[in-house]
Design an enzyme around this catalytic site. Structure first.
Site, PDB file in Angstrom:
ATOM      1  N   ASP A 173       0.853  -1.182   0.000  1.00 16.92           N
ATOM      2  CA  ASP A 173       0.000   0.000   0.000  1.00 16.92           C
ATOM      3  C   ASP A 173       0.892   1.237   0.000  1.00 16.92           C
ATOM      4  O   ASP A 173       2.040   1.170   0.440  1.00 16.92           O
ATOM      5  CB  ASP A 173      -0.921   0.019   1.228  1.00 16.92           C
ATOM      6  CG  ASP A 173      -2.218   0.767   0.971  1.00 16.92           C
ATOM      7  OD1 ASP A 173      -2.158   1.977   0.695  1.00 16.92           O
ATOM      8  OD2 ASP A 173      -3.294   0.147   1.039  1.00 16.92           O
ATOM      9  N   GLU A 176       1.311   4.720   4.433  1.00 18.75           N
ATOM     10  CA  GLU A 176       2.248   4.211   5.431  1.00 18.75           C
ATOM     11  C   GLU A 176       1.597   4.033   6.807  1.00 18.75           C
ATOM     12  O   GLU A 176       1.898   3.066   7.517  1.00 18.75           O
ATOM     13  CB  GLU A 176       3.474   5.124   5.550  1.00 18.75           C
ATOM     14  CG  GLU A 176       3.148   6.547   5.952  1.00 18.75           C
ATOM     15  CD  GLU A 176       4.396   7.338   6.312  1.00 18.75           C
ATOM     16  OE1 GLU A 176       5.446   6.722   6.541  1.00 18.75           O
ATOM     17  OE2 GLU A 176       4.314   8.586   6.363  1.00 18.75           O
ATOM     18  N   LYS A 269     -20.739  -0.349  -8.770  1.00 15.69           N
ATOM     19  CA  LYS A 269     -20.803   0.886  -9.557  1.00 15.69           C
ATOM     20  C   LYS A 269     -20.262   0.693 -10.965  1.00 15.69           C
ATOM     21  O   LYS A 269     -20.360   1.584 -11.814  1.00 15.69           O
ATOM     22  CB  LYS A 269     -20.072   2.002  -8.821  1.00 15.69           C
ATOM     23  CG  LYS A 269     -20.811   2.429  -7.556  1.00 15.69           C
ATOM     24  CD  LYS A 269     -20.028   3.399  -6.719  1.00 15.69           C
ATOM     25  CE  LYS A 269     -20.827   3.777  -5.475  1.00 15.69           C
ATOM     26  NZ  LYS A 269     -21.146   2.639  -4.593  1.00 15.69           N
ATOM     27  N   LYS A 281     -13.715   1.315 -13.063  1.00 19.09           N
ATOM     28  CA  LYS A 281     -13.708  -0.058 -12.537  1.00 19.09           C
ATOM     29  C   LYS A 281     -14.229  -1.049 -13.580  1.00 19.09           C
ATOM     30  O   LYS A 281     -13.761  -2.192 -13.640  1.00 19.09           O
ATOM     31  CB  LYS A 281     -14.538  -0.130 -11.252  1.00 19.09           C
ATOM     32  CG  LYS A 281     -13.942   0.631 -10.085  1.00 19.09           C
ATOM     33  CD  LYS A 281     -12.563   0.111  -9.699  1.00 19.09           C
ATOM     34  CE  LYS A 281     -12.640  -1.228  -8.975  1.00 19.09           C
ATOM     35  NZ  LYS A 281     -11.309  -1.681  -8.521  1.00 19.09           N
ATOM     36  N   ARG A 406     -25.666  13.659  -4.276  1.00  8.49           N
ATOM     37  CA  ARG A 406     -24.441  14.318  -4.735  1.00  8.49           C
ATOM     38  C   ARG A 406     -24.152  13.966  -6.199  1.00  8.49           C
ATOM     39  O   ARG A 406     -24.753  13.027  -6.747  1.00  8.49           O
ATOM     40  CB  ARG A 406     -23.269  13.887  -3.845  1.00  8.49           C
ATOM     41  CG  ARG A 406     -23.462  14.243  -2.373  1.00  8.49           C
ATOM     42  CD  ARG A 406     -22.366  13.650  -1.516  1.00  8.49           C
ATOM     43  NE  ARG A 406     -22.364  12.195  -1.571  1.00  8.49           N
ATOM     44  CZ  ARG A 406     -21.462  11.423  -0.952  1.00  8.49           C
ATOM     45  NH1 ARG A 406     -20.492  11.985  -0.253  1.00  8.49           N
ATOM     46  NH2 ARG A 406     -21.534  10.107  -1.038  1.00  8.49           N
ATOM     47  N   GLU A 409     -24.199  10.236  -8.097  1.00 11.73           N
ATOM     48  CA  GLU A 409     -24.871   9.234  -7.273  1.00 11.73           C
ATOM     49  C   GLU A 409     -26.158   8.742  -7.920  1.00 11.73           C
ATOM     50  O   GLU A 409     -26.846   9.486  -8.623  1.00 11.73           O
ATOM     51  CB  GLU A 409     -25.214   9.809  -5.888  1.00 11.73           C
ATOM     52  CG  GLU A 409     -24.064   9.843  -4.924  1.00 11.73           C
ATOM     53  CD  GLU A 409     -24.529  10.181  -3.514  1.00 11.73           C
ATOM     54  OE1 GLU A 409     -23.929   9.675  -2.565  1.00 11.73           O
ATOM     55  OE2 GLU A 409     -25.476  10.974  -3.371  1.00 11.73           O
TER      56      GLU A 409
END
Length: 473
Positions: A173, A176, A269, A281, A406, A409
């Site tokens: 990742d 940290e 989504k 995605k 928003r 959405e």
């Protein structure tokens, strides 16, 4: 002595009783079990009698002056846990729960793991114990790389895979602080496991290649992604760089270094996307299908199997509604909801992780697995449940306000589109689709175009290219 009533006379309940009896100094006394299994009625288990069924719990609490109830049924449905919480609340006694996944994998329950009931316990579904045997064999002798390991899903994958005792874990990742916290946790819980922690960006192809060269993972679980819809609407170039190009970097490296399985963690989504995050995605799902269809130079196996797993929202993930609602309740309200009709599919983080692992184990390559999310949950109902669990009355102690949806959405989400034909698998909660939802033959040219647009910060150009590709509505 504090009088304890244990709900569930199964393995977890027996473990709890055994630990209490072995630790007399903690000042607890188990006065009985509650269990709905008629064959256990009246039986004596470890010197403790099964006093009745769940529906009798209030009467038993009153009769024996119970101080606290321990719910020890890790495989229980959320509806069952909700029932016990309601009955305990009405009887005005405290209650705790045995967590629902770790002891199912490890086969034991400990007093130190008991915790308060959370909203995810009320919405979660049972975890199938029989899943664990095959997964233990699946991970035997394997080195596993997890990207986005410090995130909500990545960290839970790390915990569950660690419990299956692979030969090695590589946790990657860029965050940290998150990696530091995960390292502290896993070092304590799995001191004998070989775990490497790597600070790196998935965008850095040269470093990604070095990581694959050094650690030679057999499996990759790719959970690294930007997920916040409104922010990715504002900064589409970052969604492209991280979600699309970052995934391409890790996926191509995995294929080059002969990884056996590459598992992409996707999102609902990506079904009929109306926002940039979902569109990126959907593209990453296509990248996996594209690479899966390409020939490999390796002879030791048939080439990297690329698998995607798609599901809806996970409860209590970073930046999701649960921690937002919790903070609003702690501050005295109001709890803010975008729209009274808004619904979402929800799954607990442990359940999502376990189903990802199961889908990974049954995939042959090129599939999109869609997890059964159950019924959609009204966000207003979720908010009310959280307010009640906090000891307040919705609308009286804590107000609820509706503020409007928003950018990007939807009022309700879909798990798959009409183009994606689903079929059942032998696993009841996992469905499969082999349709990509768009023409993956156009991907190579699209990837070159969208990379150039992202590097030039051409936000309108990115949106237009996503639309031309057929991944953004």
């Amino acid at each position: 002595m504090k009088k304890i009533l244990v709900v569930g006379a199964g393995v977890a309940g027996k473990d709890v009783v055994r630990e209490i009896k072995n630790e007399p100094k903690i000042g607890l006394k188990v006065i009985g079990f509650i269990d709905d299994d008629p064959t256990k009625a009246g039986k004596i288990i470890y010197g403790v009698k099964v006093l009745g069924k769940g529906e009798e719990i209030k009467k038993i609490i009153s009769k024996f002056n119970v101080d606290e109830v321990i719910i020890a049924i890790p495989s229980a449905r959320g509806e069952d846990i909700k029932k016990y919480v309601r009955l305990c609340s009405e009887a005005k006694v405290g209650f705790k729960i045995v967590p629902r996944v770790k002891e199912i994998i490890e086969g034991k329950a400990k007093l130190e793991s008991l915790r308060k009931v959370k909203v995810e316990d009320l919405l979660g579904r049972p975890v199938v114990k029989s899943d664990t045997k095959g997964l233990k064999e699946f991970f035997r002798g394997k080195r596993v790389l997890i990207t986005g390991a410090a995130g909500s899903i990545g960290s839970e994958l790390s915990r569950q895979i660690a419990a299956y005792k692979p030969v090695g874990l590589i946790l990657l990742d860029w965050w940290e602080n998150g990696i530091f916290d995960l390292q502290s946790e896993l070092t304590k819980d799995f001191p004998e496991l070989n775990i490497d922690y790597v600070i790196a960006s998935i965008r850095d192809r040269e470093k990604v290649d070095n990581i694959f060269s050094s650690f030679k993972p057999h499996f990759v679980f790719h959970a690294a992604a930007y997920k916040h819809v409104p922010l990715m609407e504002e900064f589409p170039e970052e969604a492209v760089k991280n979600n699309i190009l970052g995934t391409l970097s890790v996926a191509e490296s995995a294929k080059s270094f002969g990884v056996e399985r590459f598992v992409l963690v996707s999102t609902d989504k990506a079904a009929n996307p109306v926002n940039v995050m979902g569109a990126t995605k959907l593209v990453t799902e296509g990248i996996g299908k594209m690479l899966n269809s390409q020939k490999t130079k390796f002879t030791s196996h048939d080439g990297t199997k690329f698998i995607a797993v798609r599901f809806g929202n996970v409860l209590d993930s970073y930046g999701s509604v649960i921690p937002i609602f919790r903070k609003q309740i702690e501050e005295g309200g109001p709890v803010t909801i975008t729209d009274r009709k808004m619904t979402r599919y929800f799954m607990t983080i442990p359940e999502a992780a376990q189903l990802i692992l199961k889908a990974a184990s049954i995939g042959c390559g090129g599939e999109l697995f869609v997890l059964d999310m159950g019924q959609p949950v009204k966000i207003v109902d979720l908010a009310e449940s959280m307010i009640r669990l906090s000891g307040f009355i919705p609308g009286k102690d804590i107000a609820i306000e509706f503020i409007g949806k928003r950018p990007g959405e939807k009022i309700s989400e879909e798990i798959f589109s009409e183009k994606e034909k689903l079929s059942a698998t032998k696993e009841g909660k996992i469905f499969i689709s082999k349709s990509s939802g768009f023409d993956i033959r156009k991907l190579p040219i699209f990837l070159r175009k969208v990379e150039k647009l992202a590097n030039n910060n051409n936000r309108n150009g990115i949106r237009e290219e996503l639309k031309r590709m057929g991944v953004l509505g």
